[in-house]
Design a protein around this motif. Structure first.
Motif, PDB file in Angstrom:
ATOM      1  N   ARG A   3       0.860  -1.193   0.000  1.00  0.00           N
ATOM      2  CA  ARG A   3       0.000   0.000   0.000  1.00  0.00           C
ATOM      3  C   ARG A   3       0.894   1.241   0.000  1.00  0.00           C
ATOM      4  NH1 ARG A   3      -5.176  -0.354   1.636  1.00  0.00           N
ATOM      5  NH2 ARG A   3      -5.014   1.557   2.905  1.00  0.00           N
ATOM      6  N   THR A   4       0.688   2.123  -0.989  1.00  0.00           N
ATOM      7  CA  THR A   4       1.597   3.247  -1.211  1.00  0.00           C
ATOM      8  C   THR A   4       0.836   4.561  -1.282  1.00  0.00           C
ATOM      9  OG1 THR A   4       3.053   1.780  -2.483  1.00  0.00           O
ATOM     10  CG2 THR A   4       3.428   4.146  -2.713  1.00  0.00           C
ATOM     11  N   VAL A   5       1.387   5.579  -0.651  1.00  0.00           N
ATOM     12  CA  VAL A   5       0.885   6.951  -0.764  1.00  0.00           C
ATOM     13  C   VAL A   5       1.943   7.786  -1.464  1.00  0.00           C
ATOM     14  CG1 VAL A   5       0.387   9.081   0.532  1.00  0.00           C
ATOM     15  CG2 VAL A   5      -0.724   6.933   1.183  1.00  0.00           C
ATOM     16  N   VAL A   6       1.511   8.619  -2.408  1.00  0.00           N
ATOM     17  CA  VAL A   6       2.425   9.477  -3.167  1.00  0.00           C
ATOM     18  C   VAL A   6       2.237  10.925  -2.727  1.00  0.00           C
ATOM     19  CG1 VAL A   6       3.140  10.266  -5.442  1.00  0.00           C
ATOM     20  CG2 VAL A   6       2.352   7.910  -5.135  1.00  0.00           C
ATOM     21  N   VAL A   7       3.331  11.571  -2.330  1.00  0.00           N
ATOM     22  CA  VAL A   7       3.294  12.987  -1.939  1.00  0.00           C
ATOM     23  C   VAL A   7       4.144  13.758  -2.931  1.00  0.00           C
ATOM     24  CG1 VAL A   7       3.706  14.660  -0.103  1.00  0.00           C
ATOM     25  CG2 VAL A   7       3.075  12.289   0.482  1.00  0.00           C
ATOM     26  N   ASP A   8       3.474  14.463  -3.832  1.00  0.00           N
ATOM     27  CA  ASP A   8       4.176  15.210  -4.884  1.00  0.00           C
ATOM     28  C   ASP A   8       3.268  16.331  -5.354  1.00  0.00           C
ATOM     29  OD1 ASP A   8       5.347  15.964  -7.535  1.00  0.00           O
ATOM     30  OD2 ASP A   8       6.644  14.241  -7.130  1.00  0.00           O
ATOM     31  N   SER A   9       3.828  17.517  -5.539  1.00  0.00           N
ATOM     32  CA  SER A   9       3.019  18.657  -5.969  1.00  0.00           C
ATOM     33  C   SER A   9       2.652  18.603  -7.444  1.00  0.00           C
ATOM     34  CB  SER A   9       3.757  19.969  -5.669  1.00  0.00           C
ATOM     35  OG  SER A   9       3.982  20.107  -4.279  1.00  0.00           O
ATOM     36  N   ILE A  43      -1.860  10.042   5.193  1.00  0.00           N
ATOM     37  CA  ILE A  43      -1.106   8.868   5.649  1.00  0.00           C
ATOM     38  C   ILE A  43      -1.779   8.224   6.857  1.00  0.00           C
ATOM     39  CG2 ILE A  43       1.091   8.162   6.691  1.00  0.00           C
ATOM     40  CD1 ILE A  43       2.351  10.404   4.848  1.00  0.00           C
ATOM     41  N   ALA A  44      -2.253   9.049   7.785  1.00  0.00           N
ATOM     42  CA  ALA A  44      -2.940   8.509   8.960  1.00  0.00           C
ATOM     43  C   ALA A  44      -4.220   7.787   8.565  1.00  0.00           C
ATOM     44  CB  ALA A  44      -3.245   9.634   9.944  1.00  0.00           C
ATOM     45  N   ASP A  45      -4.897   8.301   7.552  1.00  0.00           N
ATOM     46  CA  ASP A  45      -6.163   7.707   7.110  1.00  0.00           C
ATOM     47  C   ASP A  45      -5.954   6.443   6.290  1.00  0.00           C
ATOM     48  OD1 ASP A  45      -9.118   7.784   6.615  1.00  0.00           O
ATOM     49  OD2 ASP A  45      -8.435   8.052   4.546  1.00  0.00           O
ATOM     50  N   ARG A  46      -4.976   6.460   5.378  1.00  0.00           N
ATOM     51  CA  ARG A  46      -4.800   5.355   4.434  1.00  0.00           C
ATOM     52  C   ARG A  46      -3.872   4.263   4.951  1.00  0.00           C
ATOM     53  NH1 ARG A  46      -8.863   4.922   2.075  1.00  0.00           N
ATOM     54  NH2 ARG A  46      -7.840   3.615   0.514  1.00  0.00           N
ATOM     55  N   ARG A  47      -3.074   4.563   5.944  1.00  0.00           N
ATOM     56  CA  ARG A  47      -2.172   3.595   6.594  1.00  0.00           C
ATOM     57  C   ARG A  47      -1.344   2.807   5.567  1.00  0.00           C
ATOM     58  NH1 ARG A  47      -3.371   3.009  11.862  1.00  0.00           N
ATOM     59  NH2 ARG A  47      -2.401   0.933  11.956  1.00  0.00           N
ATOM     60  N   PRO A  48      -0.502   3.496   4.811  1.00  0.00           N
ATOM     61  CA  PRO A  48       0.297   2.829   3.775  1.00  0.00           C
ATOM     62  C   PRO A  48       1.483   2.063   4.356  1.00  0.00           C
ATOM     63  CG  PRO A  48       0.928   5.122   3.907  1.00  0.00           C
ATOM     64  CD  PRO A  48      -0.241   4.944   4.849  1.00  0.00           C
ATOM     65  N   ASP A  49       2.027   1.179   3.531  1.00  0.00           N
ATOM     66  CA  ASP A  49       3.287   0.514   3.858  1.00  0.00           C
ATOM     67  C   ASP A  49       4.475   1.379   3.459  1.00  0.00           C
ATOM     68  OD1 ASP A  49       2.011  -2.054   4.618  1.00  0.00           O
ATOM     69  OD2 ASP A  49       1.502  -2.125   2.483  1.00  0.00           O
ATOM     70  N   VAL A  50       4.276   2.161   2.373  1.00  0.00           N
ATOM     71  CA  VAL A  50       5.350   2.994   1.810  1.00  0.00           C
ATOM     72  C   VAL A  50       4.777   4.352   1.420  1.00  0.00           C
ATOM     73  CG1 VAL A  50       6.974   3.254  -0.123  1.00  0.00           C
ATOM     74  CG2 VAL A  50       6.650   1.004   0.944  1.00  0.00           C
ATOM     75  N   GLY A  77       7.929   2.573   5.267  1.00  0.00           N
ATOM     76  CA  GLY A  77       8.904   2.746   4.200  1.00  0.00           C
ATOM     77  C   GLY A  77       8.783   4.130   3.596  1.00  0.00           C
ATOM     78  N   ILE A  78       9.894   4.827   3.426  1.00  0.00           N
ATOM     79  CA  ILE A  78       9.866   6.192   2.889  1.00  0.00           C
ATOM     80  C   ILE A  78      10.839   6.286   1.722  1.00  0.00           C
ATOM     81  CG2 ILE A  78      10.147   8.642   3.368  1.00  0.00           C
ATOM     82  CD1 ILE A  78       9.721   8.010   6.339  1.00  0.00           C
ATOM     83  N   VAL A 120      10.003  -3.609   2.957  1.00  0.00           N
ATOM     84  CA  VAL A 120      10.515  -4.710   3.787  1.00  0.00           C
ATOM     85  C   VAL A 120      11.707  -4.306   4.655  1.00  0.00           C
ATOM     86  CG1 VAL A 120       9.708  -6.441   2.154  1.00  0.00           C
ATOM     87  CG2 VAL A 120      12.039  -5.581   1.946  1.00  0.00           C
ATOM     88  N   ALA A 121      12.318  -3.158   4.360  1.00  0.00           N
ATOM     89  CA  ALA A 121      13.507  -2.731   5.116  1.00  0.00           C
ATOM     90  C   ALA A 121      13.472  -1.219   5.307  1.00  0.00           C
ATOM     91  CB  ALA A 121      14.785  -3.155   4.388  1.00  0.00           C
ATOM     92  N   ALA A 122      12.490  -0.760   6.066  1.00  0.00           N
ATOM     93  CA  ALA A 122      12.236   0.678   6.198  1.00  0.00           C
ATOM     94  C   ALA A 122      13.426   1.458   6.740  1.00  0.00           C
ATOM     95  CB  ALA A 122      11.017   0.914   7.086  1.00  0.00           C
ATOM     96  N   THR A 123      14.206   0.834   7.610  1.00  0.00           N
ATOM     97  CA  THR A 123      15.314   1.562   8.244  1.00  0.00           C
ATOM     98  C   THR A 123      16.669   1.263   7.612  1.00  0.00           C
ATOM     99  OG1 THR A 123      15.552  -0.185   9.906  1.00  0.00           O
ATOM    100  CG2 THR A 123      14.101   1.657  10.450  1.00  0.00           C
TER     101      THR A 123
END
Length: 214
Positions: A3-9, A43-50, A77-78, A120-123
């Motif tokens: 599950r992915t959220v995209v933040v881009d203008s 992000i809080a609403d959609r609860r993505p993995d990345v 994941g960021i 799978v390796a957020a950090t």
């Protein structure tokens, strides 16, 4: 499913990433935000993995958002994306807690690889050319060979402190502070604070956490 959220203008970038994800069954774009201000609620609403975040957003740098998300969501994941393909942006992404770093011109396979890595390796940080960038950083540090005290003074210059303020902050005399500043200018090949800071920013000796002063 990642599950992915995209933040881009840029609307086209968000659309392109959604289309890319739609063509690969293990990645799904579940939300979008056009600014750093909008992103936390999405992000809080959609609860993505990345989360995929552009460095340059309409309301400022995306990197403070990266840091706040890393502090809030340890396992998120960021992926940081940027059109600014420079070593200092890469290291700023690393320092702010990103999982992966990409340029916007990266091939599809690289974009997907970064998203999958982040899931799978957020950090654990990854970036194409990271080894080469680390090598260049070591070479630059060796070239300038700043002492710990000189690095401290350079950071205070970045933060806009005057020579008397620097002297007071690190408990040295004004004449000693002047000597450190003059030595920095000499090592950086600069004749002014602005030139010294531009060189230091370009070579990764300092970051953009504060605007150059004076």
């Amino acid at each position: 499913m990642i599950r992915t959220v995209v933040v881009d203008s840029d609307t086209l970038t968000r659309y392109g990433l959604s289309m890319l994800a739609g063509a690969h069954p293990d990645v799904e774009v579940v939300g979008e935000a056009g600014s750093a201000a909008e992103a936390p609620a999405v992000i809080a609403d959609r609860r993505p993995d990345v989360v995929v975040i552009d460095v340059e957003l309409a309301d400022g740098s995306g990197l403070p958002l990266v840091r706040s998300l890393r502090d809030r969501y340890a396992d998120l994941g960021i992926v940081v994306m940027t059109s600014l393909d420079t070593d200092d942006v890469l290291f700023r992404a690393l320092d702010h807690g990103a999982s992966a770093f990409l340029v916007k011109t990266a091939p599809v396979v690289e974009i997907l690889s970064a998203i999958r890595h982040a899931a799978v390796a957020a950090t654990s940080f990854t970036a194409t050319g990271l080894l080469e960038a680390l090598t260049r950083r070591r070479e630059q540090e060796a070239r300038f060979a700043l002492s710990p005290r000189e690095r401290q003074v350079l950071t205070l210059l970045r933060d806009g402190l005057s020579i008397p303020d620097i002297a007071s902050t690190i408990h040295i005399s004004k004449s000693t502070a002047k000597t450190y500043v003059a030595r920095l200018y000499d090592k950086l090949g600069a004749s002014s604070r602005a030139q010294a800071l531009v060189t230091a920013l370009r070579t990764g000796l300092i970051d953009y956490e504060a605007a150059p002063g004076g």
